[in-house]
Motif scaffolding. Structure first.
Motif, PDB file in Angstrom:
ATOM      1  N   UNK A 291      86.348 -12.364  55.000  1.00  0.00           N
ATOM      2  CA  UNK A 291      85.813 -12.822  55.986  1.00  0.00           C
ATOM      3  C   UNK A 291      84.301 -12.591  55.642  1.00  0.00           C
ATOM      4  N   UNK A 292      83.806 -12.195  54.544  1.00  0.00           N
ATOM      5  CA  UNK A 292      82.373 -11.882  53.794  1.00  0.00           C
ATOM      6  C   UNK A 292      81.609 -13.187  54.253  1.00  0.00           C
ATOM      7  N   UNK A 293      80.508 -13.037  54.936  1.00  0.00           N
ATOM      8  CA  UNK A 293      79.834 -14.158  55.028  1.00  0.00           C
ATOM      9  C   UNK A 293      79.045 -14.971  53.665  1.00  0.00           C
ATOM     10  N   UNK A 294      78.531 -13.766  52.865  1.00  0.00           N
ATOM     11  CA  UNK A 294      78.310 -14.081  51.392  1.00  0.00           C
ATOM     12  C   UNK A 294      79.098 -12.908  50.647  1.00  0.00           C
ATOM     13  N   UNK A 295      79.847 -13.216  50.009  1.00  0.00           N
ATOM     14  CA  UNK A 295      80.753 -12.540  49.092  1.00  0.00           C
ATOM     15  C   UNK A 295      80.183 -12.095  47.983  1.00  0.00           C
ATOM     16  N   UNK A 296      80.527 -10.959  47.384  1.00  0.00           N
ATOM     17  CA  UNK A 296      79.865 -10.596  45.941  1.00  0.00           C
ATOM     18  C   UNK A 296      81.050 -10.508  45.005  1.00  0.00           C
ATOM     19  N   UNK A 297      80.759 -11.064  44.021  1.00  0.00           N
ATOM     20  CA  UNK A 297      81.802 -11.089  43.050  1.00  0.00           C
ATOM     21  C   UNK A 297      82.215  -9.693  42.407  1.00  0.00           C
ATOM     22  N   UNK A 298      81.267  -8.901  42.329  1.00  0.00           N
ATOM     23  CA  UNK A 298      81.339  -7.587  41.959  1.00  0.00           C
ATOM     24  C   UNK A 298      82.377  -6.758  42.714  1.00  0.00           C
ATOM     25  N   UNK A 299      82.162  -7.029  44.104  1.00  0.00           N
ATOM     26  CA  UNK A 299      83.412  -6.243  45.003  1.00  0.00           C
ATOM     27  C   UNK A 299      84.834  -6.738  44.705  1.00  0.00           C
ATOM     28  N   UNK A 300      84.781  -8.209  44.477  1.00  0.00           N
ATOM     29  CA  UNK A 300      86.222  -8.575  44.217  1.00  0.00           C
ATOM     30  C   UNK A 300      86.634  -8.213  42.625  1.00  0.00           C
ATOM     31  N   UNK A 301      85.829  -7.849  41.894  1.00  0.00           N
ATOM     32  CA  UNK A 301      86.185  -7.520  40.711  1.00  0.00           C
ATOM     33  C   UNK A 301      86.598  -5.985  40.514  1.00  0.00           C
ATOM     34  N   UNK A 302      85.738  -5.194  41.438  1.00  0.00           N
ATOM     35  CA  UNK A 302      86.248  -3.929  41.680  1.00  0.00           C
ATOM     36  C   UNK A 302      87.708  -3.684  42.421  1.00  0.00           C
ATOM     37  N   UNK A 303      87.965  -4.605  43.236  1.00  0.00           N
ATOM     38  CA  UNK A 303      89.313  -4.902  43.681  1.00  0.00           C
ATOM     39  C   UNK A 303      90.405  -5.079  42.580  1.00  0.00           C
ATOM     40  N   UNK A 304      89.999  -6.055  41.982  1.00  0.00           N
ATOM     41  CA  UNK A 304      90.925  -6.369  40.804  1.00  0.00           C
ATOM     42  C   UNK A 304      91.194  -5.154  39.916  1.00  0.00           C
ATOM     43  N   UNK A 305      90.222  -4.262  39.746  1.00  0.00           N
ATOM     44  CA  UNK A 305      90.397  -3.447  38.854  1.00  0.00           C
ATOM     45  C   UNK A 305      91.490  -2.323  39.621  1.00  0.00           C
ATOM     46  N   UNK A 306      91.511  -2.194  40.613  1.00  0.00           N
ATOM     47  CA  UNK A 306      92.428  -1.494  41.404  1.00  0.00           C
ATOM     48  C   UNK A 306      93.833  -1.937  41.500  1.00  0.00           C
ATOM     49  N   UNK A 307      93.894  -3.300  41.693  1.00  0.00           N
ATOM     50  CA  UNK A 307      95.335  -3.919  41.752  1.00  0.00           C
ATOM     51  C   UNK A 307      95.934  -4.321  40.504  1.00  0.00           C
ATOM     52  N   UNK A 308      95.239  -4.443  39.317  1.00  0.00           N
ATOM     53  CA  UNK A 308      95.652  -5.007  37.958  1.00  0.00           C
ATOM     54  C   UNK A 308      97.028  -4.421  37.456  1.00  0.00           C
ATOM     55  N   UNK A 309      97.046  -3.040  37.693  1.00  0.00           N
ATOM     56  CA  UNK A 309      98.469  -2.593  36.916  1.00  0.00           C
ATOM     57  C   UNK A 309      99.707  -2.839  38.151  1.00  0.00           C
ATOM     58  N   UNK A 310      99.384  -2.592  39.364  1.00  0.00           N
ATOM     59  CA  UNK A 310     100.274  -2.956  40.314  1.00  0.00           C
ATOM     60  C   UNK A 310     101.013  -4.200  40.201  1.00  0.00           C
ATOM     61  N   UNK A 311      99.734  -5.500  40.099  1.00  0.00           N
ATOM     62  CA  UNK A 311     100.399  -6.997  39.878  1.00  0.00           C
ATOM     63  C   UNK A 311     101.016  -7.033  38.289  1.00  0.00           C
ATOM     64  N   UNK A 312     100.369  -6.396  37.446  1.00  0.00           N
ATOM     65  CA  UNK A 312     101.014  -6.502  36.116  1.00  0.00           C
ATOM     66  C   UNK A 312     102.490  -6.149  36.198  1.00  0.00           C
ATOM     67  N   UNK A 313     102.875  -5.084  36.811  1.00  0.00           N
ATOM     68  CA  UNK A 313     104.216  -4.631  36.944  1.00  0.00           C
ATOM     69  C   UNK A 313     105.174  -5.773  37.539  1.00  0.00           C
ATOM     70  N   UNK A 314     104.618  -6.419  38.554  1.00  0.00           N
ATOM     71  CA  UNK A 314     105.380  -7.066  39.266  1.00  0.00           C
ATOM     72  C   UNK A 314     105.348  -8.634  38.656  1.00  0.00           C
ATOM     73  N   UNK A 315     104.426  -9.067  37.800  1.00  0.00           N
ATOM     74  CA  UNK A 315     104.348 -10.442  37.194  1.00  0.00           C
ATOM     75  C   UNK A 315     103.355 -10.665  36.308  1.00  0.00           C
ATOM     76  N   UNK A 316     103.565 -10.716  34.940  1.00  0.00           N
ATOM     77  CA  UNK A 316     102.563 -10.945  34.084  1.00  0.00           C
ATOM     78  C   UNK A 316     101.866 -12.334  34.401  1.00  0.00           C
TER      79      UNK A 316
END
Length: 430
Positions: A291-316
């Motif tokens: 819902x961010x009015x002007x989203x920052x890609x950096x914040x999204x990339x930090x989130x990806x960093x936290x999710x990546x191994x969780x996503x990887x184990x579910x689906x390559x």
DNA sequence: TGACGTCAAGATCCG
DNA sequence: CGGATCTTGACGTCA
């Protein structure tokens, strides 16, 4: 408009609330717990501010047995410096906090002892927020209580006892519809009669309808009228139900499309939204970023960093799709990103996926781990592949390694959030 | 008298 | 002994 979460911060080390049994609650023990809990609270506040979360409910467990005679510590004085420092961070960071005494704080009970306990409990919550140096827009949320076979009499008792409360409590108190007894119409009437702001809870409303006053957006608009100048922005509670559990149970995570549909229908000015969801801060970040009015890609990339191994184990495959999605640094595909994450989470973890993700995580330790740790890991991952060792045991090994070797990046990974592992093994169908 | 809801502490079991 | 797993607690209402 702010979006926030309640009480617990998942995936952030050393933010747990400590408690003890009442029989062990001596002065030494209580002081240890209070000191530890204030440190944990400060970490949560720091984390929230780092992640753009401006709404947060502080756990009532922060001062154990605060309203009980077993706790005679003058904590607001003894810890005044720490409390003020935390409060300063909240204020300067533009964060709004609240507290919510549990279902056992019942102001309208016919039992005098229960009422006295409720008043003491409310006094404690007000004192805590006062000790942080926060104004009356930082609220205490309460339900009306029991029905005792005569709702109008029970509401009358609530009203009388509300009026008799300390002014510092009254200035902060707000009331909320509950899922069993008092619907939004009844709470709203009580709020209007007594000038008490009303919090609308959408899931409680689904379970316990009131009157014919139209849809939930209409009730939200009605509740808006109860929020005065000193009360701050209107607040609502938003949650989704868990279809795998009995009706009314909160969902594991917030479904982003359903949330955005609700959010976009909110009239302006939009209220503050407290999410009530099992994965707490993780869904809060999701909703903040989407819902961010002007989203920052950096914040999204930090989130990806936290999710990546969780996503990887579910689906390559979805892991690869997200990598491609995030390649364009000039875009901000927050909603598309979270849709893919949610899609991955719906896929049952294949053994190969879990082995692959665990091997990636092990990569952080292969140079610093001892021979014994290496042999241990190989034993666990081999045992998992053979079906002898459960996945969460393997993950627990990796988490211990991350703690020992201070891999802070890994420690914030959602890969280790126990809730997500538990959800796979727990079936609680009604 | 137990269910309700919630989480971590405390207790117990296991290798 | 350390780690894993199960049970208890603390609260009040209501069926």
């Amino acid at each position: 408009m702010s979006i926030g979460y309640a009480c617990l911060t998942l995936g952030v080390p050393f933010t747990d609330m400590k408690k003890c049994l009442i029989k062990n609650a001596d002065e030494v023990r209580l002081n240890q717990l209070i000191a530890a809990n204030l440190c944990a609270l400060e970490r949560m506040v720091d984390y929230n501010l780092r992640n753009g979360i401006k709404l947060f409910r502080i756990s009532s467990d922060i001062i154990p047995f605060a309203s009980s005679p077993v706790n005679s510590i003058r904590w607001s004085e003894d810890y005044a410096f720490q409390l003020a420092e935390i409060g300063r961070k909240i204020r300067t960071g533009g964060m709004r906090v609240s507290m919510h005494p549990g279902q056992y704080t019942v102001l309208n009970s016919p039992n005098a002892q229960t009422v006295e306990n409720a008043i003491r409990e409310l006094d404690y919550h007000a004192l805590f927020l006062d000790s942080l140096g926060l104004d009356a827009s930082h609220k205490i949320i309460l339900h009306l209580g029991g029905a005792y076979g005569d709702k109008s009499l029970a509401i009358k008792r609530f009203t009388e006892r509300y009026q008799a409360l300390d002014d510092r409590v009254k200035a902060r108190l707000v009331i909320e519809n509950d899922d069993k007894i008092y619907n939004i119409q009844e709470v709203l009437e009580t709020g209007l009669d007594n000038r008490i702001p009303v919090v609308f809870d959408n899931l409680h409303h689904q379970a316990n309808h009131g009157g014919d006053g139209g849809g939930e957006q209409n009730w939200i608009a009605e509740c808006a009228k109860t929020w005065g100048r000193d009360d701050g922005r209107q607040k609502i509670h938003y949650s989704q139900s868990n279809p795998r559990k009995k009706v009314g149970a909160h969902s594991l995570s917030i479904d982003i499309d359903a949330f955005l549909h609700f959010y976009e229908n909110l009239a302006l000015p939009k209220p503050d939204i407290m999410l009530e969801v099992k994965d707490k801060n993780i869904s809060a970040i999701k909703c903040v970023l989407c819902t961010a009015e002007k989203g920052e890609m950096g914040a999204l990339e930090r989130e990806w960093g936290r999710y990546k191994y969780l996503v990887l184990e579910h689906s390559q495959a979805i892991y690869n799709q997200i990598r491609i999605l995030l390649k364009d640094k000039s875009a901000y595909p927050a909603v598309a990103f979270y849709r893919l994450v949610e899609e991955a989470m719906r896929i049952h973890i294949p053994v190969g996926g879990a082995v692959n993700a665990a091997t990636h995580v092990w990569g952080y330790f292969k140079d610093c781990a001892s021979q014994r740790q290496k042999a241990d890991f190989l034993k666990y991952i081999d045992g998992y592949a053979k079906g002898i060792v459960p996945l969460f045991s393997l993950k627990h090994k990796l988490l211990s390694l991350a703690l020992e070797h201070k891999q802070t990046y890994l420690l914030e990974s959602y890969y280790f959030v126990k809730l997500y592992s538990d959800a796979l093994t727990t079936v609680d169908r009604d």
